[in-house]
Design a protein around this motif. Structure first.
Motif, mmCIF file in Angstrom:
data_model
loop_
_atom_site.group_PDB
_atom_site.id
_atom_site.type_symbol
_atom_site.label_atom_id
_atom_site.label_comp_id
_atom_site.label_asym_id
_atom_site.label_seq_id
_atom_site.Cartn_x
_atom_site.Cartn_y
_atom_site.Cartn_z
ATOM 1 N N UNK A 19 0.829 -1.202 0.000
ATOM 2 C CA UNK A 19 0.000 0.000 0.000
ATOM 3 C C UNK A 19 0.868 1.258 0.000
ATOM 4 N N UNK A 20 0.337 2.280 -0.672
ATOM 5 C CA UNK A 20 1.061 3.543 -0.835
ATOM 6 C C UNK A 20 0.080 4.706 -0.670
ATOM 7 N N UNK A 21 0.554 5.756 -0.025
ATOM 8 C CA UNK A 21 -0.256 6.960 0.152
ATOM 9 C C UNK A 21 0.283 8.057 -0.760
ATOM 10 N N UNK A 22 -0.538 8.626 -1.648
ATOM 11 C CA UNK A 22 -0.058 9.702 -2.504
ATOM 12 C C UNK A 22 0.159 10.985 -1.711
ATOM 13 N N UNK A 23 1.160 11.744 -2.098
ATOM 14 C CA UNK A 23 1.378 13.069 -1.516
ATOM 15 C C UNK A 23 0.691 14.109 -2.392
ATOM 16 N N UNK A 68 -5.025 0.036 -18.303
ATOM 17 C CA UNK A 68 -6.419 0.422 -18.501
ATOM 18 C C UNK A 68 -6.895 1.104 -17.225
ATOM 19 N N UNK A 69 -7.415 2.307 -17.380
ATOM 20 C CA UNK A 69 -7.888 3.089 -16.235
ATOM 21 C C UNK A 69 -9.371 2.787 -16.061
ATOM 22 N N UNK A 70 -9.720 2.112 -14.979
ATOM 23 C CA UNK A 70 -11.056 1.560 -14.799
ATOM 24 C C UNK A 70 -12.000 2.478 -14.043
ATOM 25 N N UNK A 71 -11.445 3.440 -13.306
ATOM 26 C CA UNK A 71 -12.313 4.292 -12.498
ATOM 27 C C UNK A 71 -11.576 5.493 -11.960
ATOM 28 N N UNK A 72 -12.259 6.241 -11.130
ATOM 29 C CA UNK A 72 -11.723 7.476 -10.571
ATOM 30 C C UNK A 72 -10.520 7.176 -9.682
ATOM 31 N N UNK A 73 -9.443 7.935 -9.886
ATOM 32 C CA UNK A 73 -8.203 7.739 -9.132
ATOM 33 C C UNK A 73 -8.172 8.728 -7.962
ATOM 34 N N UNK A 74 -8.942 8.432 -6.941
ATOM 35 C CA UNK A 74 -9.013 9.331 -5.790
ATOM 36 C C UNK A 74 -7.626 9.536 -5.180
ATOM 37 N N UNK A 75 -7.379 10.728 -4.663
ATOM 38 C CA UNK A 75 -6.098 11.040 -4.033
ATOM 39 C C UNK A 75 -6.093 10.417 -2.643
ATOM 40 N N UNK A 76 -6.019 9.107 -2.638
ATOM 41 C CA UNK A 76 -6.140 8.343 -1.401
ATOM 42 C C UNK A 76 -5.231 7.123 -1.481
ATOM 43 N N UNK A 77 -5.050 6.462 -0.356
ATOM 44 C CA UNK A 77 -4.171 5.305 -0.293
ATOM 45 C C UNK A 77 -4.589 4.251 -1.319
ATOM 46 N N UNK A 78 -3.581 3.655 -1.964
ATOM 47 C CA UNK A 78 -3.861 2.625 -2.959
ATOM 48 C C UNK A 78 -3.074 1.364 -2.633
ATOM 49 N N UNK A 79 -3.613 0.256 -3.082
ATOM 50 C CA UNK A 79 -2.973 -1.046 -2.943
ATOM 51 C C UNK A 79 -2.645 -1.556 -4.334
ATOM 52 N N UNK A 80 -1.468 -2.173 -4.514
ATOM 53 C CA UNK A 80 -1.082 -2.726 -5.804
ATOM 54 C C UNK A 80 -0.800 -4.209 -5.630
#
Length: 273
Positions: A19-23, A68-80
């Motif tokens: 998991x990563x948190x965007x700045x 492929x961009x499937x949905x809204x990329x909220x400025x929030x923590x993401x998991x890869x």
């Protein structure tokens, strides 16, 4: 998400193994409350690099990656999440899925190919771009908002024209705070910028976000500059295409394509020719 006023000099901070948190530096251009896809695309490659590092010595290199961009990329923590779809000694297919709030928002697939000495038959266009140290910076923030755009050093070879621009892109920010990233991940983290450097219409009047990004490489790019020789085309029925020849300081390294959904901004009446 409130990232505070003193963002670290990176686009992401790790919060756990996957998991990563965007700045604030990852903030988007179409919506500053979303992530710009460009650094997220680099983060996906960073995660793939970590996946491959668990079994070193394969001798495979990334030759193509499609997102492929499937949905809204909220400025929030993401998991890869990264998985090997098609293992092999000479050809391998890797899949990475980005989730935000447990919802898939990006699906990426990367083909890895074996390295072989083909220097005796290597050939193709080798025109080099004017080096960035001979060029002036262009304030891209005059056209686009967002933390990501503000983080860039953009140096066009000539004044940008509607639908046509060649420029060098660089950044002083690291991809993930406190972690080294491969030259490939850092290079690819800037490629999605292509759709914003050669705009055909003002983004205040028209929308043309890309729903995908596909990159083919015939050799490994080296940083710290990503060269984008970009052409943008709009069709007559709402589709567009951003096509880019990718360069590093030694010449072309591959191509990138982005399909666009083109439509007027809400409440904007298109001007007829």
């Amino acid at each position: 998400m409130n990232t505070g006023t003193q963002a670290p000099d990176s686009y992401y901070e790790r919060t756990d193994e996957h998991r990563y948190k965007p700045t604030a530096h990852a903030g988007g251009a179409w919506d500053t409350d979303e992530q710009h896809f460009s650094p997220l695309g680099g983060l996906v490659v960073h995660a793939i690099d970590r996946h491959l590092a668990a079994r070193p010595g394969s001798g495979l290199v990334l030759a193509r990656i499609s997102y492929d961009i499937l949905g809204r990329l909220a400025l929030d923590e993401c998991e890869i999440r990264v998985d090997t779809i098609r293992p092999g000694r000479t050809i391998e297919l890797i899949e990475a899925v980005v989730l935000i709030a447990d919802r898939p928002v990006v699906q990426a697939r990367a083909w890895l190919l074996a390295t072989v000495d083909t220097s005796a038959v290597a050939g193709g266009p080798d025109d080099r771009l004017t080096p960035p140290e001979d060029l002036d910076s262009w304030p891209m923030t005059s056209l686009w908002p967002g933390g990501y755009i503000a983080s860039l050093d953009v140096r066009p070879l000539a004044p940008p024209r509607p639908g046509r621009t060649t420029a060098w892109i660089s950044t002083r920010h690291t991809l993930v705070a406190g972690e080294p990233s491969s030259p490939l991940a850092s290079y690819l983290a800037l490629v999605d910028t292509a759709n914003g450097i050669a705009v055909r219409q003002p983004p205040t009047a028209w929308m043309y976000p890309n729903v995908d990004l596909t990159i083919h490489l015939h050799r490994r790019p080296e940083g710290p500059w990503t060269g984008l020789d970009t052409t943008v085309t709009f069709g007559p029925t709402g589709q567009g295409l951003t096509s880019t020849v990718l360069h590093d300081l030694d010449g072309p390294v591959g191509h990138a394509q982005q399909i666009l959904t083109v439509r007027p901004m809400p409440n904007h009446i298109p001007r007829r020719a």
